[in-house]
Enzyme design. Structure first.
Site, PDB file in Angstrom:
ATOM      1  N   GLY A 198       0.820  -1.213   0.000  1.00 44.90           N
ATOM      2  CA  GLY A 198       0.000   0.000   0.000  1.00 44.90           C
ATOM      3  C   GLY A 198       0.847   1.253   0.000  1.00 44.90           C
ATOM      4  NE  ARG A 240      -2.072  -4.461  -0.833  1.00 43.61           N
ATOM      5  CZ  ARG A 240      -1.537  -3.931   0.270  1.00 43.61           C
ATOM      6  NH1 ARG A 240      -0.529  -4.522   0.846  1.00 43.61           N
ATOM      7  NH2 ARG A 240      -2.038  -2.823   0.781  1.00 43.61           N
ATOM      8  CG  ASP A 269       2.354  -9.475   4.355  1.00 42.17           C
ATOM      9  OD1 ASP A 269       2.728 -10.350   5.157  1.00 42.17           O
ATOM     10  OD2 ASP A 269       1.179  -9.101   4.278  1.00 42.17           O
ATOM     11  CE  LYS A 279       4.428  -0.019   2.525  1.00 46.51           C
ATOM     12  NZ  LYS A 279       3.510  -0.744   1.644  1.00 46.51           N
ATOM     13  CB  THR A 280       3.068  -0.090   6.585  1.00 43.40           C
ATOM     14  OG1 THR A 280       1.644  -0.174   6.713  1.00 43.40           O
ATOM     15  CG2 THR A 280       3.687  -0.485   7.911  1.00 43.40           C
ATOM     16  CG  ASP A 296      -1.521  -0.585   8.188  1.00 46.93           C
ATOM     17  OD1 ASP A 296      -2.062   0.418   7.682  1.00 46.93           O
ATOM     18  OD2 ASP A 296      -1.789  -1.741   7.838  1.00 46.93           O
TER      19      ASP A 296
HETATM   20  P1  FBP Z   1       0.735  -1.993   3.632  1.00 44.94           P
HETATM   21  O1  FBP Z   1       0.738  -2.898   4.836  1.00 44.94           O
HETATM   22  O2  FBP Z   1       1.148  -2.647   2.388  1.00 44.94           O
HETATM   23  O3  FBP Z   1       1.496  -0.736   3.899  1.00 44.94           O
HETATM   24  O4  FBP Z   1      -0.765  -1.523   3.376  1.00 44.94           O
HETATM   25  C1  FBP Z   1      -1.546  -1.090   4.415  1.00 44.94           C
HETATM   26  C2  FBP Z   1      -2.910  -0.651   3.970  1.00 44.94           C
HETATM   27  O5  FBP Z   1      -2.938   0.725   3.703  1.00 44.94           O
HETATM   28  C3  FBP Z   1      -3.915  -1.042   5.050  1.00 44.94           C
HETATM   29  O6  FBP Z   1      -4.063  -0.044   5.999  1.00 44.94           O
HETATM   30  C4  FBP Z   1      -5.139  -1.364   4.251  1.00 44.94           C
HETATM   31  O7  FBP Z   1      -5.936  -2.342   4.863  1.00 44.94           O
HETATM   32  C5  FBP Z   1      -4.589  -1.908   2.974  1.00 44.94           C
HETATM   33  O8  FBP Z   1      -3.338  -1.317   2.794  1.00 44.94           O
HETATM   34  C6  FBP Z   1      -5.463  -1.611   1.794  1.00 44.94           C
HETATM   35  O9  FBP Z   1      -4.923  -2.229   0.680  1.00 44.94           O
HETATM   36  P2  FBP Z   1      -5.262  -1.872  -0.817  1.00 44.94           P
HETATM   37  O10 FBP Z   1      -4.473  -0.667  -1.169  1.00 44.94           O
HETATM   38  O11 FBP Z   1      -4.791  -3.071  -1.558  1.00 44.94           O
HETATM   39  O12 FBP Z   1      -6.733  -1.617  -0.907  1.00 44.94           O
END
Ligand code: FBP
Length: 560
Positions: free
Chosen positions: A82, A146, A177, A203-204, A206
């Site tokens: 993400g 992803r 991941d 990075k994230t 979250d």
């Molecule tokens: P990452 O763990 O890859 O940083 O992504 C986190 C996130 O933003 C979450 O908060 C959310 O649930 C998810 O990505 C949403 O994913 P997508 O962009 O595939 O809809």
């Protein structure tokens, strides 16, 4: 011709700050090594799976008067998972370090995430290209994806592509991941004597990729400030109109760090924390009762409005839902290829197939949910086998259940007020915002530092910049072995080595602030209005870190 906003024009000129150790130039560094490290759990299994990269020491850089020249290097970079504000600056920092080491060095960007390295889709960065993206949000510089890197065939293809471009190091910018991918690729490259190094960057938004050496993942700062701005604005609206309860779901796939931080910045009436719900073994009914109780009490005080913050991952932490979703994840791995399911004539038929396959208790939980949620739970898993919680409208599920409960209380004469609700989901709004000054500096430093790790010949390391509550010049640059953060977890129905997520600690200082204040915040209106992120102006406004980082560092026993 591209039209740039006035803010974008000014931000392009911003020069991110670096730790003193790195600012002397990439060739004037020395590295010190700590003791050998161990995996966070399941040590024997991780050691066995990462025979070549396990147990390496933590490393730290300091500046040196002796120049360390290195051979010309080509490096590839991947944005994975993400979006998170600051990704462009990681690439800018990496590029600047690489060119500082030797102008003949080249940086390639793999397009569209990890699939770019497998499919050989790339671009070569130039000064002009990089300059357009400095201090901007988004991952559009090369795109993200992803795709999971885990098979022999994918590793072979990555090797071929790297060989064709004469790449000797790959930087993977990603969350838990994606950095698991980085660890697997690093191990495979060493095992096969390829001489190609792999470095990760944390990075994230979250905020769940952290430990004593990784104080926070990048993007958390900007994203939480963006959500806090939006919540503050809604609080003012609610407090002005006094007619709605706003249910705000906030991104954060598993951990509740984002919701917790946004709540500390804004002080809403209700904040659910998934980790607490799980620890207290609260059922969905109990969650609904807790929230309904506050709504009734506020209504008794003449306040038929309020703000409830709900972490995106809540649904997976309610014990009966967790068990059902885990069972569902396992059976979905089979159902994806089961023709009776794939070709089912109606969604109801799909529900029936699922209920037959789930164990009895889980089938009961699944059957009790509204159709909307049952359908959302069947959406495609992400490539790591996780349910996509961003697609499950937990806020609407709660509103529906609370409404029913209030109607019941009304019929018994217990609830005499009104309940009118609005639902919101704040997630994508915060992931590509212009990085705050903190994220702009932190990301640039992480990228710059990633090249230092490469230059010292390391592989299987995560770029680490610490001491983050101090001014940037005092930040400490170094690296942490990826295997140190790993344990075994179930994915797609099988146990796999993965980087452990950092969840909210219920005995930690950040949660304690919420716990101490939430009763008051529930009934009295203690709303705080943070306003928009500021990039220019007094340091007391522009350079503040998150409360999470400040509280965790103040209470940390780790001696940096
Ligand atoms: P990452 O763990 O890859 O940083 O992504 C986190 C996130 O933003 C979450 O908060 C959310 O649930 C998810 O990505 C949403 O994913 P997508 O962009 O595939 O809809």
């Amino acid at each position: 011709m591209k039209t740039l906003s006035p803010l974008q024009i000014e931000r392009l000129k911003y020069q991110p700050k670096l730790p003193d150790s790195l600012s002397q130039g990439i060739n004037f560094l020395q590295m010190s090594e700590g003791a050998a490290t161990e995996a966070v759990r399941d040590k024997d299994q991780i050691k066995d799976l990462f025979k070549n990269t396990y147990g390496k020491p933590i490393v730290t850089f300091s500046s040196s008067v002796n120049e360390k020249k290195s051979d010309v290097k080509n490096v590839g970079v991947i944005l994975s998972g993400g979006q998170a504000p600051g990704g462009h600056n990681v690439i800018a920092g990496l590029y600047d370090a690489l060119k500082n080491a030797n102008p003949a060095n080249k940086l390639y960007g793999f397009l569209g995430g990890p699939s770019g390295i497998i499919e050989g889709k790339y671009i070569e960065f130039s000064d002009e290209f990089i300059d357009e993206y400095r201090n901007t949000g988004g991952f559009d510089i090369i795109g993200s994806g992803r795709t999971k890197l885990e098979t022999e065939e994918q590793f072979q293809k990555s090797l071929e592509v790297c060989r064709n471009l004469n790449i000797s190091a790959v930087v993977i910018i990603g969350g838990d991941d994606s950095n698991t991918n980085a660890a697997l690729l690093a191990e495979w490259f060493v095992k096969n004597n390829t001489g190609i190094q792999v470095i990760g960057c944390p990075k994230t938004i979250d905020g769940d990729l952290k430990n004593s050496q990784i104080e926070i993942s990048f993007g958390f700062d900007t994203a939480t400030k963006t959500y806090a701005e939006l919540i503050g604005n809604i609080q003012r609206d609610a407090n002005s109109a006094k007619k709605y309860w706003h249910f705000i779901k906030i991104m954060g796939r598993s951990a509740s760090h984002v919701a917790l931080e946004a709540a500390l910045q804004t002080q809403p009436n209700i904040t659910m924390i998934s980790e607490e719900v799980e620890a207290k073994n609260m059922s969905l009914e109990q969650v609904v009762s807790y929230m309904t109780d506050i709504i009734v009490k506020r209504s008794d005080n003449g306040k038929n409005f309020g703000i409830a913050v709900i972490p995106e991952g809540l649904i997976e932490f309610i014990p009966e839902m967790k068990s059902m979703i885990s069972n569902l994840n396992d059976i979905m791995a089979d159902l994806e290829t089961d023709l009776s399911f794939v070709n089912a004539k109606s969604i109801k038929e799909k529900f029936e197939i699922v209920e037959k396959r789930l164990n009895a208790d889980n089938a009961k939980v699944y059957a009790s949910l509204p159709e909307l949620i049952k359908t959302q739970l069947l959406a495609d898993r992400d490539p790591h086998g996780n349910v996509q919680v961003s697609k499950i409208e937990t806020e609407k599920l709660l509103i529906e259940m609370i409404n029913e409960r209030l109607n019941d209380l009304k019929s018994k004469g217990i609830f005499k007020g009104k309940f009118s609700s609005q639902s919101h989901f704040f997630g994508y709004e915060g992931r590509c915002a212009f990085p705050s000054n903190f994220d702009a500096d932190y990301c640039y430093s992480l990228g710059y530092n990633a090249f230092a790790l490469i230059n010292f010949g390391l592989t299987g390391y995560l770029s680490s910049v610490r001491n983050l509550t101090k001014p940037a010049n005092q930040w400490i640059a170094g690296g942490v072995p990826l295997t140190m953060m790993m344990n075994m977890e179930k994915r797609h129905g099988e146990f796999k080595p993965v980087i452990q997520k950092a969840l909210v600690e219920l005995d930690g200082p950040v949660f304690k602030v919420l716990e101490k204040n939430r009763e008051e915040w529930a009934l009295n209106d203690c709303y705080v209005f943070p306003g928009a992120i500021q990039y220019f102006g007094p340091s007391s406004v522009c350079d503040i870190t998150t409360q999470t980082l400040r509280l965790e560092r103040e209470n940390s026993l780790v001696n940096v």
